[in-house]
Design a protein around this motif. Structure first.
Motif, PDB file in Angstrom:
ATOM      1  N   ALA A 109      45.703  -4.531 -57.793  1.00 44.95           N
ATOM      2  CA  ALA A 109      45.711  -4.784 -59.231  1.00 44.95           C
ATOM      3  C   ALA A 109      44.929  -6.078 -59.426  1.00 44.95           C
ATOM      4  O   ALA A 109      45.157  -7.058 -58.707  1.00 44.95           O
ATOM      5  CB  ALA A 109      47.136  -4.934 -59.742  1.00 44.95           C
ATOM      6  N   VAL A 110      43.973  -6.078 -60.367  1.00 49.39           N
ATOM      7  CA  VAL A 110      43.113  -7.246 -60.555  1.00 49.39           C
ATOM      8  C   VAL A 110      43.103  -7.687 -62.010  1.00 49.39           C
ATOM      9  O   VAL A 110      43.222  -6.876 -62.925  1.00 49.39           O
ATOM     10  CB  VAL A 110      41.663  -6.980 -60.083  1.00 49.39           C
ATOM     11  CG1 VAL A 110      41.612  -6.735 -58.586  1.00 49.39           C
ATOM     12  CG2 VAL A 110      41.044  -5.817 -60.829  1.00 49.39           C
ATOM     13  N   VAL A 111      42.951  -8.980 -62.195  1.00 43.25           N
ATOM     14  CA  VAL A 111      42.867  -9.583 -63.519  1.00 43.25           C
ATOM     15  C   VAL A 111      41.914 -10.770 -63.413  1.00 43.25           C
ATOM     16  O   VAL A 111      41.868 -11.443 -62.386  1.00 43.25           O
ATOM     17  CB  VAL A 111      44.260 -10.066 -63.997  1.00 43.25           C
ATOM     18  CG1 VAL A 111      44.157 -10.943 -65.226  1.00 43.25           C
ATOM     19  CG2 VAL A 111      45.164  -8.891 -64.276  1.00 43.25           C
ATOM     20  N   GLY A 112      41.156 -11.020 -64.469  1.00 48.32           N
ATOM     21  CA  GLY A 112      40.294 -12.191 -64.503  1.00 48.32           C
ATOM     22  C   GLY A 112      40.205 -12.731 -65.907  1.00 48.32           C
ATOM     23  O   GLY A 112      40.480 -12.021 -66.881  1.00 48.32           O
ATOM     24  N   GLY A 113      39.815 -13.981 -66.032  1.00 46.50           N
ATOM     25  CA  GLY A 113      39.690 -14.563 -67.358  1.00 46.50           C
ATOM     26  C   GLY A 113      39.255 -16.008 -67.298  1.00 46.50           C
ATOM     27  O   GLY A 113      38.860 -16.520 -66.251  1.00 46.50           O
ATOM     28  N   PHE A 114      39.344 -16.650 -68.450  1.00 47.90           N
ATOM     29  CA  PHE A 114      38.971 -18.057 -68.562  1.00 47.90           C
ATOM     30  C   PHE A 114      39.857 -18.726 -69.590  1.00 47.90           C
ATOM     31  O   PHE A 114      40.578 -18.064 -70.340  1.00 47.90           O
ATOM     32  CB  PHE A 114      37.487 -18.214 -68.921  1.00 47.90           C
ATOM     33  CG  PHE A 114      37.128 -17.671 -70.279  1.00 47.90           C
ATOM     34  CD1 PHE A 114      37.141 -18.488 -71.393  1.00 47.90           C
ATOM     35  CD2 PHE A 114      36.782 -16.337 -70.437  1.00 47.90           C
ATOM     36  CE1 PHE A 114      36.814 -17.992 -72.649  1.00 47.90           C
ATOM     37  CE2 PHE A 114      36.449 -15.829 -71.685  1.00 47.90           C
ATOM     38  CZ  PHE A 114      36.463 -16.658 -72.792  1.00 47.90           C
ATOM     39  N   VAL A 115      39.799 -20.044 -69.604  1.00 48.07           N
ATOM     40  CA  VAL A 115      40.639 -20.837 -70.494  1.00 48.07           C
ATOM     41  C   VAL A 115      39.728 -21.707 -71.350  1.00 48.07           C
ATOM     42  O   VAL A 115      38.811 -22.346 -70.841  1.00 48.07           O
ATOM     43  CB  VAL A 115      41.607 -21.721 -69.687  1.00 48.07           C
ATOM     44  CG1 VAL A 115      42.585 -22.423 -70.611  1.00 48.07           C
ATOM     45  CG2 VAL A 115      42.338 -20.892 -68.647  1.00 48.07           C
ATOM     46  N   GLU A 116      39.973 -21.737 -72.650  1.00 47.99           N
ATOM     47  CA  GLU A 116      39.122 -22.481 -73.579  1.00 47.99           C
ATOM     48  C   GLU A 116      39.490 -23.961 -73.609  1.00 47.99           C
ATOM     49  O   GLU A 116      39.876 -24.502 -74.635  1.00 47.99           O
ATOM     50  CB  GLU A 116      39.193 -21.855 -74.965  1.00 47.99           C
ATOM     51  CG  GLU A 116      38.603 -20.454 -74.970  1.00 47.99           C
ATOM     52  CD  GLU A 116      38.573 -19.823 -76.343  1.00 47.99           C
ATOM     53  OE1 GLU A 116      38.435 -20.556 -77.337  1.00 47.99           O
ATOM     54  OE2 GLU A 116      38.690 -18.600 -76.408  1.00 47.99           O
ATOM     55  N   VAL A 117      39.362 -24.579 -72.439  1.00 46.11           N
ATOM     56  CA  VAL A 117      39.571 -26.013 -72.288  1.00 46.11           C
ATOM     57  C   VAL A 117      38.752 -26.420 -71.067  1.00 46.11           C
ATOM     58  O   VAL A 117      38.527 -25.617 -70.176  1.00 46.11           O
ATOM     59  CB  VAL A 117      41.078 -26.350 -72.102  1.00 46.11           C
ATOM     60  CG1 VAL A 117      41.618 -25.792 -70.822  1.00 46.11           C
ATOM     61  CG2 VAL A 117      41.329 -27.837 -72.193  1.00 46.11           C
ATOM     62  N   LEU A 118      38.266 -27.634 -71.045  1.00 44.96           N
ATOM     63  CA  LEU A 118      37.512 -28.132 -69.898  1.00 44.96           C
ATOM     64  C   LEU A 118      38.231 -29.354 -69.348  1.00 44.96           C
ATOM     65  O   LEU A 118      38.391 -30.357 -70.051  1.00 44.96           O
ATOM     66  CB  LEU A 118      36.075 -28.482 -70.301  1.00 44.96           C
ATOM     67  CG  LEU A 118      35.145 -28.899 -69.166  1.00 44.96           C
ATOM     68  CD1 LEU A 118      35.053 -27.803 -68.105  1.00 44.96           C
ATOM     69  CD2 LEU A 118      33.763 -29.203 -69.707  1.00 44.96           C
ATOM     70  N   GLU A 119      38.728 -29.235 -68.118  1.00 39.39           N
ATOM     71  CA  GLU A 119      39.507 -30.288 -67.480  1.00 39.39           C
ATOM     72  C   GLU A 119      39.061 -30.415 -66.024  1.00 39.39           C
ATOM     73  O   GLU A 119      38.424 -29.513 -65.495  1.00 39.39           O
ATOM     74  CB  GLU A 119      41.002 -29.931 -67.515  1.00 39.39           C
ATOM     75  CG  GLU A 119      41.525 -29.721 -68.911  1.00 39.39           C
ATOM     76  CD  GLU A 119      42.981 -29.314 -68.947  1.00 39.39           C
ATOM     77  OE1 GLU A 119      43.697 -29.894 -69.767  1.00 39.39           O
ATOM     78  OE2 GLU A 119      43.403 -28.441 -68.176  1.00 39.39           O
ATOM     79  N   PRO A 120      39.437 -31.490 -65.369  1.00 43.08           N
ATOM     80  CA  PRO A 120      39.053 -31.637 -63.963  1.00 43.08           C
ATOM     81  C   PRO A 120      39.743 -30.631 -63.038  1.00 43.08           C
ATOM     82  O   PRO A 120      39.194 -30.233 -62.033  1.00 43.08           O
ATOM     83  CB  PRO A 120      39.483 -33.055 -63.594  1.00 43.08           C
ATOM     84  CG  PRO A 120      39.914 -33.726 -64.841  1.00 43.08           C
ATOM     85  CD  PRO A 120      40.075 -32.691 -65.897  1.00 43.08           C
ATOM     86  N   ALA A 121      40.964 -30.223 -63.379  1.00 41.55           N
ATOM     87  CA  ALA A 121      41.710 -29.318 -62.504  1.00 41.55           C
ATOM     88  C   ALA A 121      42.768 -28.569 -63.298  1.00 41.55           C
ATOM     89  O   ALA A 121      43.229 -29.034 -64.338  1.00 41.55           O
ATOM     90  CB  ALA A 121      42.369 -30.094 -61.379  1.00 41.55           C
ATOM     91  N   GLY A 122      43.150 -27.406 -62.779  1.00 33.28           N
ATOM     92  CA  GLY A 122      44.197 -26.593 -63.376  1.00 33.28           C
ATOM     93  C   GLY A 122      44.440 -25.387 -62.490  1.00 33.28           C
ATOM     94  O   GLY A 122      43.702 -25.144 -61.530  1.00 33.28           O
ATOM     95  N   SER A 123      45.465 -24.597 -62.821  1.00 33.56           N
ATOM     96  CA  SER A 123      45.811 -23.415 -62.037  1.00 33.56           C
ATOM     97  C   SER A 123      45.917 -22.196 -62.937  1.00 33.56           C
ATOM     98  O   SER A 123      46.475 -22.271 -64.033  1.00 33.56           O
ATOM     99  CB  SER A 123      47.159 -23.609 -61.334  1.00 33.56           C
ATOM    100  OG  SER A 123      47.081 -24.656 -60.418  1.00 33.56           O
ATOM    101  N   CYS A 124      45.381 -21.078 -62.450  1.00 25.58           N
ATOM    102  CA  CYS A 124      45.531 -19.793 -63.128  1.00 25.58           C
ATOM    103  C   CYS A 124      46.569 -18.992 -62.356  1.00 25.58           C
ATOM    104  O   CYS A 124      46.549 -18.963 -61.126  1.00 25.58           O
ATOM    105  CB  CYS A 124      44.206 -19.041 -63.163  1.00 25.58           C
ATOM    106  SG  CYS A 124      42.939 -19.878 -64.131  1.00 25.58           S
ATOM    107  N   ARG A 125      47.454 -18.350 -63.077  1.00 24.48           N
ATOM    108  CA  ARG A 125      48.555 -17.604 -62.461  1.00 24.48           C
ATOM    109  C   ARG A 125      48.584 -16.180 -63.029  1.00 24.48           C
ATOM    110  O   ARG A 125      48.557 -15.990 -64.234  1.00 24.48           O
ATOM    111  CB  ARG A 125      49.874 -18.306 -62.771  1.00 24.48           C
ATOM    112  CG  ARG A 125      51.114 -17.583 -62.298  1.00 24.48           C
ATOM    113  CD  ARG A 125      52.385 -18.303 -62.731  1.00 24.48           C
ATOM    114  NE  ARG A 125      52.380 -19.696 -62.325  1.00 24.48           N
ATOM    115  CZ  ARG A 125      52.915 -20.154 -61.185  1.00 24.48           C
ATOM    116  NH1 ARG A 125      53.490 -19.332 -60.347  1.00 24.48           N
ATOM    117  NH2 ARG A 125      52.866 -21.428 -60.900  1.00 24.48           N
ATOM    118  N   LEU A 126      48.641 -15.206 -62.129  1.00 26.22           N
ATOM    119  CA  LEU A 126      48.840 -13.812 -62.517  1.00 26.22           C
ATOM    120  C   LEU A 126      50.280 -13.459 -62.190  1.00 26.22           C
ATOM    121  O   LEU A 126      50.715 -13.626 -61.043  1.00 26.22           O
ATOM    122  CB  LEU A 126      47.891 -12.882 -61.754  1.00 26.22           C
ATOM    123  CG  LEU A 126      48.211 -11.379 -61.836  1.00 26.22           C
ATOM    124  CD1 LEU A 126      48.167 -10.879 -63.283  1.00 26.22           C
ATOM    125  CD2 LEU A 126      47.260 -10.598 -60.949  1.00 26.22           C
TER     126      LEU A 126
END
Length: 188
Positions: A109-126
């Motif tokens: 199962a796959v998911v992808g995307g982006f976040v409308e913010v620009l920061e030095p670091a962050g985590s994406c969680r499915l």
């Protein structure tokens, strides 16, 4: 060839080279950002985009007892003389899902995307959930030109049971957090 025509030829060659260099710079800049500011990236164009961050997965085998999410440890109480200030609330971050579904070639199962913010670091969680089962995969988000890219997050077939799974892509960092609306992924 006279010295006047030789000089003219050199000037023409230098001007053409300068124009080619300027055109190359404009091409590189144009390829790095969308022409329309309202258009956001939609993946790499392949069926299985390559993740852009390092992958850390917590993918337990589903079982009747799977489904409870471990709560983070409680914040310790300040002690006498402590100068710990209360944490500030996180700013909202808009998470956009660019693709989701079952990737038969990858068996996941796959998911992808982006976040409308620009920061030095962050985590994406499915987070995939079905009944009392919940499976979570985390990747590091990568700063892009104007957003944080999640790349592809996947959960292999071996961790899933057949049926409909609810998938939620979320983002968190030291300063912001958000989630995309849930989508359904059918696992064969």
């Amino acid at each position: 060839m006279s010295s006047g025509s030789r000089r003219t030829a050199v000037v023409v060659v230098v001007l053409v080279a300068a124009l080619v260099a300027v055109a190359a710079v404009f091409a590189v800049v144009a390829l790095q950002r969308p022409a329309d500011p309202d258009v956001r990236p939609t993946g790499t164009g392949s069926a299985s985009p390559t993740p852009t961050g390092s992958r850390t997965a917590a993918v337990p085998e589903p079982s009747p007892t799977t489904g409870t999410t471990q709560q983070p440890p409680a914040t310790p109480e300040p002690t006498a003389g402590s100068t710990t200030e209360p944490s500030k609330p996180l700013a909202p971050a808009a998470v956009t899902l660019t693709f989701s579904g079952w990737d038969a070639a990858a068996g996941a199962a796959v998911v992808g995307g982006f976040v409308e913010v620009l920061e030095p670091a962050g985590s994406c969680r499915l987070t995939l959930s079905r009944g009392s089962s919940e499976i979570t995969t985390v990747v590091a988000a990568s700063p892009d030109a104007t957003t944080m890219a999640c790349g592809e997050l996947s959960v292999p077939r071996t961790a899933l049971t057949t049926g409909s799974w609810q998938a939620v892509l979320s983002y968190s960092s030291a300063t912001s957090a958000g989630s995309a609306p849930a989508v359904t992924i059918e696992v064969p």
